[in-house]
Scaffold this active site. Structure first.
Site, PDB file in Angstrom:
ATOM      1  N   SER A 137       0.825  -1.211   0.000  1.00  0.00           N
ATOM      2  CA  SER A 137       0.000   0.000   0.000  1.00  0.00           C
ATOM      3  C   SER A 137       0.861   1.263   0.000  1.00  0.00           C
ATOM      4  O   SER A 137       2.003   1.261   0.461  1.00  0.00           O
ATOM      5  CB  SER A 137      -0.906   0.022   1.228  1.00  0.00           C
TER       6      SER A 137
HETATM    7  N1  SAH Z   1      -0.829  -4.790   4.031  1.00  0.00           N
HETATM    8  C1  SAH Z   1      -0.093  -5.092   2.823  1.00  0.00           C
HETATM    9  C2  SAH Z   1      -0.874  -4.692   1.594  1.00  0.00           C
HETATM   10  C3  SAH Z   1      -1.099  -5.857   0.745  1.00  0.00           C
HETATM   11  S1  SAH Z   1      -2.292  -5.667  -0.541  1.00  0.00           S
HETATM   12  C4  SAH Z   1       1.297  -4.461   2.869  1.00  0.00           C
HETATM   13  O1  SAH Z   1       1.597  -3.733   3.807  1.00  0.00           O
HETATM   14  O2  SAH Z   1       2.107  -4.744   1.970  1.00  0.00           O
HETATM   15  C5  SAH Z   1      -3.589  -6.678   0.087  1.00  0.00           C
HETATM   16  C6  SAH Z   1      -3.261  -8.114   0.367  1.00  0.00           C
HETATM   17  O3  SAH Z   1      -4.470  -8.754   0.758  1.00  0.00           O
HETATM   18  C7  SAH Z   1      -2.747  -8.922  -0.833  1.00  0.00           C
HETATM   19  O4  SAH Z   1      -1.504  -9.485  -0.512  1.00  0.00           O
HETATM   20  C8  SAH Z   1      -3.816  -9.998  -1.032  1.00  0.00           C
HETATM   21  O5  SAH Z   1      -3.290 -11.237  -1.471  1.00  0.00           O
HETATM   22  C9  SAH Z   1      -4.425 -10.099   0.352  1.00  0.00           C
HETATM   23  N2  SAH Z   1      -5.756 -10.666   0.424  1.00  0.00           N
HETATM   24  C10 SAH Z   1      -6.810 -10.464  -0.390  1.00  0.00           C
HETATM   25  N3  SAH Z   1      -7.884 -11.170   0.052  1.00  0.00           N
HETATM   26  C11 SAH Z   1      -7.486 -11.806   1.185  1.00  0.00           C
HETATM   27  C12 SAH Z   1      -8.124 -12.680   2.112  1.00  0.00           C
HETATM   28  N4  SAH Z   1      -9.404 -13.055   1.981  1.00  0.00           N
HETATM   29  N5  SAH Z   1      -7.429 -13.137   3.161  1.00  0.00           N
HETATM   30  C13 SAH Z   1      -6.128 -12.791   3.338  1.00  0.00           C
HETATM   31  N6  SAH Z   1      -5.464 -11.978   2.499  1.00  0.00           N
HETATM   32  C14 SAH Z   1      -6.137 -11.485   1.436  1.00  0.00           C
END
Ligand code: SAH
Length: 225
Positions: free
Chosen positions: A69
């Site tokens: 993000s």
């Molecule tokens: N917080 C992260 C942002 C990652 S983007 C950071 O600091 O880098 C969002 C993430 O949510 C992705 O990696 C995606 O694979 C995950 N995601 C999407 N749906 C999900 C679910 N149902 N359970 C767990 N992770 C999920």
């Protein structure tokens, strides 16, 4: 000589400080949050080829077609969570592990769920390499939370949901809050959902954001990504 590692570190530290000033200018006022962002080496959470962009205020691609993000988004969500050291915080969407690292530096006991095994493994390595191996990671569908570790003082959902999953709202303590983007697959409004009693919740709108979709039983169907 100029490319030697001893020169590389101060460069990133300067950029990190500049990012913190930028976030202050964008309205992030919680000094604890700014301090955590000034502490976590974001360049280690982005793919090696993108290190140069690590302190731009943008989301960057990571594996599995996901993103780390934007720093402003991490700061705004973390500020809205209002973490007190020792609180138990659940993150849905570990991704790179950066948001989890910021929460851990703030003193939270962090639980983070990711659906992609590879991302969770990479996040584990990165977190350990920066001395934050105490973050609890799990590979699962985070839309149903982490019931065996509930309740949580805070929940942060870092992917866009079609709705607030009730099962997640029920894993909050009374007085606990969940920061969650809700909308369509491309654009969402960020909400702060506070559990005000056993059976009541209040939602405050924190503005428009863009996240990758939350995929799972209480999220979107697995489609394009
Ligand atoms: N917080 C992260 C942002 C990652 S983007 C950071 O600091 O880098 C969002 C993430 O949510 C992705 O990696 C995606 O694979 C995950 N995601 C999407 N749906 C999900 C679910 N149902 N359970 C767990 N992770 C999920």
């Amino acid at each position: 000589m100029l490319s030697s590692p001893s020169f590389a570190k101060p460069l990133f530290e300067d950029r990190r400080r500049a990012l913190v000033d930028h976030l202050r200018g964008r309205g992030i006022t919680d000094e604890r949050v700014l301090h955590a962002i000034a502490t976590v080496p974001r360049e280690l959470f982005v793919p090696a080829a993108m290190r140069d962009k690590a302190y731009e205020d943008t989301a960057l691609p990571i594996d599995e077609r996901q993103t780390i993000s934007q720093p402003y988004t991490v700061a705004a969500m973390t500020q809205a969570l209002d973490v007190v050291p020792g609180q138990r915080i659940l993150e849905i969407g570990t991704g790179s592990g950066y948001q989890a690292a910021v929460l851990a530096v703030l003193g939270a006991v962090v639980y983070s769920v990711e659906r992609h095994h590879r991302l969770s493994q990479q996040a584990r390595q990165t977190l350990e390499s920066v001395g934050l191996g105490t973050v609890h990671l799990r590979v699962a569908d985070g839309t149903i939370g982490w019931s065996s570790e509930a309740p949580f003082h805070g929940i942060v959902v870092t992917a866009g949901a079609p709705d607030v999953p009730e099962v997640l709202a029920r894993q909050l303590t009374i007085g606990g809050r969940m920061i969650i983007p809700v909308g369509d697959r491309n654009e969402q409004q960020m909400y702060c959902v506070v559990r005000t009693s056993d059976e009541s919740w209040r939602a405050d709108d924190l503005g428009a954001f863009k996240f990758v979709p939350l995929i799972g039983r209480e999220g979107w169907e697995d489609g394009i990504r």
